[in-house]
Design a protein around this motif. Structure first.
Motif, PDB file in Angstrom:
ATOM      1  N   ASP A 183       0.868  -1.178   0.000  1.00 20.75           N
ATOM      2  CA  ASP A 183       0.000   0.000   0.000  1.00 20.75           C
ATOM      3  C   ASP A 183       0.906   1.231   0.000  1.00 20.75           C
ATOM      4  OD1 ASP A 183      -2.975   1.081   0.911  1.00 20.75           O
ATOM      5  OD2 ASP A 183      -1.334   2.306   1.664  1.00 20.75           O
ATOM      6  N   HIS A 185       0.456   4.435   0.145  1.00 19.31           N
ATOM      7  CA  HIS A 185       0.238   5.531   1.101  1.00 19.31           C
ATOM      8  C   HIS A 185       0.711   5.135   2.507  1.00 19.31           C
ATOM      9  CE1 HIS A 185      -1.727   7.325  -2.207  1.00 19.31           C
ATOM     10  NE2 HIS A 185      -2.816   6.602  -2.137  1.00 19.31           N
ATOM     11  N   THR A 186       0.538   3.854   2.851  1.00 21.40           N
ATOM     12  CA  THR A 186       1.051   3.369   4.135  1.00 21.40           C
ATOM     13  C   THR A 186       2.577   3.386   4.124  1.00 21.40           C
ATOM     14  OG1 THR A 186      -0.895   1.977   4.469  1.00 21.40           O
ATOM     15  CG2 THR A 186       1.065   1.383   5.717  1.00 21.40           C
ATOM     16  N   ALA A 189       3.716   6.959   4.474  1.00 20.39           N
ATOM     17  CA  ALA A 189       3.516   7.403   5.852  1.00 20.39           C
ATOM     18  C   ALA A 189       4.638   6.873   6.749  1.00 20.39           C
ATOM     19  CB  ALA A 189       2.161   6.941   6.373  1.00 20.39           C
ATOM     20  N   VAL A 200       0.929   2.765  11.317  1.00 18.61           N
ATOM     21  CA  VAL A 200       0.318   3.840  10.521  1.00 18.61           C
ATOM     22  C   VAL A 200      -1.201   3.788  10.684  1.00 18.61           C
ATOM     23  CG1 VAL A 200      -0.077   4.711   8.182  1.00 18.61           C
ATOM     24  CG2 VAL A 200       2.199   3.914   8.840  1.00 18.61           C
ATOM     25  N   ARG A 205      -2.097   7.872   7.215  1.00 20.93           N
ATOM     26  CA  ARG A 205      -2.223   7.406   5.834  1.00 20.93           C
ATOM     27  C   ARG A 205      -2.860   8.490   4.953  1.00 20.93           C
ATOM     28  NH1 ARG A 205      -5.448   5.128   2.080  1.00 20.93           N
ATOM     29  NH2 ARG A 205      -4.494   3.545   0.721  1.00 20.93           N
ATOM     30  N   ARG A 206      -3.876   9.169   5.508  1.00 18.47           N
ATOM     31  CA  ARG A 206      -4.546  10.242   4.757  1.00 18.47           C
ATOM     32  C   ARG A 206      -3.564  11.371   4.445  1.00 18.47           C
ATOM     33  NH1 ARG A 206      -7.264  15.019   6.138  1.00 18.47           N
ATOM     34  NH2 ARG A 206      -6.650  14.719   8.306  1.00 18.47           N
ATOM     35  N   LYS A 209      -1.220  10.223   1.756  1.00 16.76           N
ATOM     36  CA  LYS A 209      -1.917  10.197   0.460  1.00 16.76           C
ATOM     37  C   LYS A 209      -1.932  11.593  -0.164  1.00 16.76           C
ATOM     38  CE  LYS A 209      -6.237   8.642  -1.676  1.00 16.76           C
ATOM     39  NZ  LYS A 209      -7.545   8.007  -1.451  1.00 16.76           N
TER      40      LYS A 209
END
Length: 379
Positions: A183, A185-186, A189, A200, A205-206, A209
């Motif tokens: 992933d 975004h993870t 992060a 995370v 994560r947001r 992203k």
């Protein structure tokens, strides 16, 4: 579907109107920026924005209301009111009137040269910007139903611009993450905020992203700060930490801007050119926008090229192999089909194969497919 949704939205708009008027202390025309500005900034004394709107009145634009929405419920409710009213007027009430009496269907018009990035654009009606992240937007998609005995099949490139960023930049970390099917975004992060991937949470994560996609769309630290509701200094630190870990991305972005300064054009992977005349402008705003466009064009432009090539390949197979299924829509990185129930699973496999193999990159292209009775359920 749309008739029922229209009634439901009417009720929601009436409820919001009552609530907004109660918070304002009197009735006024919510659709009038002038009246709204007077209520918010003169009568309720909310913090006024620095910029003026049209005609020198205080701006009540979406970004102004967003900056107030967390603290002042009236600003949040006006934003909700506008979102519902726009969806209702643009789609829920308008689409039924656009049904072709001969076919019983709504037909859009695609323009292959309408968008500067090279993507197809859609109008009369525009079927590419029905919001999918909101519950109401998803309800509108539920009105797009397959004929009896048929299903809607969707095929969507996953994070294609970030995969192209990995391909163009040759960044080791980004490439590794996509090759391992992590992933992204993870992973970002974990890299940027210095925590193990298992630690995370949704907020980290947001934020990651937003940072990831910020580079695709040429976002500044000012824009990132506004999006995440953090200080400009914090946003600068996020970006600095990102480039410390993803050094290949920084190198690529700088090299791309330098190349466009020399040539005046930005190119996609396939050599399609987009002129960027303001890249050497003396006006810092024009030059900044040109630099962001120079970086963004190879990513969005190549994504546009890839899906067009995939459409040609899928169309050829549909005809040569005598499928009954038909390609209905292209919505940015997504293709939408209508397929007999007996073909839909096989169609999803065929389309996925063609889209993923359209061009060999240094990281795999990934396509997610879905099948359903309507467009919402297929997604």
């Amino acid at each position: 579907e749309l008739g029922q949704l229209s009634v439901k939205m009417d009720a929601e708009l009436q409820e919001l109107t009552r609530s907004i008027h109660a918070l304002a202390g009197r009735e006024f025309n919510i659709n009038s920026p002038q009246q709204l500005g007077k209520i918010l900034f003169e009568e309720l004394n909310l913090p006024a924005p620095v910029k003026a709107g049209k005609g020198k009145v205080i701006s009540t634009a979406a970004d102004v209301l967003e900056s107030l929405a967390d603290e002042y419920p009236i600003a949040r409710q006006v934003l909700d009111y506008r979102a519902i009213a726009k969806l209702k007027g643009t789609y829920v009430d308008a689409l039924p009137a656009l049904v072709n009496p001969l076919t019983g269907r709504v037909h859009t018009t695609f323009n292959p040269a309408g968008a500067a990035t090279g993507r197809l654009s859609s109008n009369n009606p525009n079927l590419q910007n029905i919001p999918i992240r909101t519950a109401l937007g998803r309800e509108i998609r539920a009105a797009f139903v397959a004929r009896p005995g048929w299903q809607i099949v969707t095929a969507d490139y996953s994070q294609i611009e970030l995969r192209l960023l990995a391909h163009f930049s040759k960044d080791a970390l980004l490439t590794d993450a996509f090759r391992k099917n992590e992933d992204i975004h993870t992973r970002t992060a974990a890299e940027v905020f210095g925590v193990p991937p298992l630690m995370v949470d949704a907020d980290l994560r947001r934020n990651a992203k937003a940072v990831n996609f910020g580079f695709v769309y040429g976002q500044t630290s000012f824009g990132l700060a506004a999006q995440l509701g953090i200080s400009r200094k914090e946003a600068d630190e996020y970006i600095k930490a990102y480039f410390a870990r993803y050094a290949g991305v920084r190198k690529y972005l700088d090299a791309t801007v330098a190349e466009v300064r020399k040539t005046g054009v930005s190119k996609t992977l396939f050599g399609r050119e987009r002129p960027i005349p303001d890249i050497n402008s003396r006006n810092p705003n024009a030059r900044g926008f040109a630099e962001r466009t120079a970086v963004n064009t190879p990513l969005q432009g190549t994504a546009a090229d890839l899906i067009k090539l995939a459409m040609i390949r899928v169309d050829r197979r549909l005809r040569e192999e005598n499928w009954q299924s038909v390609m209905l829509l292209q919505v940015h990185d997504e293709l939408v089909f209508e397929s007999p129930e007996t073909e839909s699973a096989a169609l999803a496999r065929m389309v996925k194969q063609e889209m993923e193999s359209v061009r060999q990159l240094s990281v795999p292209l990934l396509v997610e497919t879905g099948i359903g009775a309507n467009w919402r359920d297929a997604k």
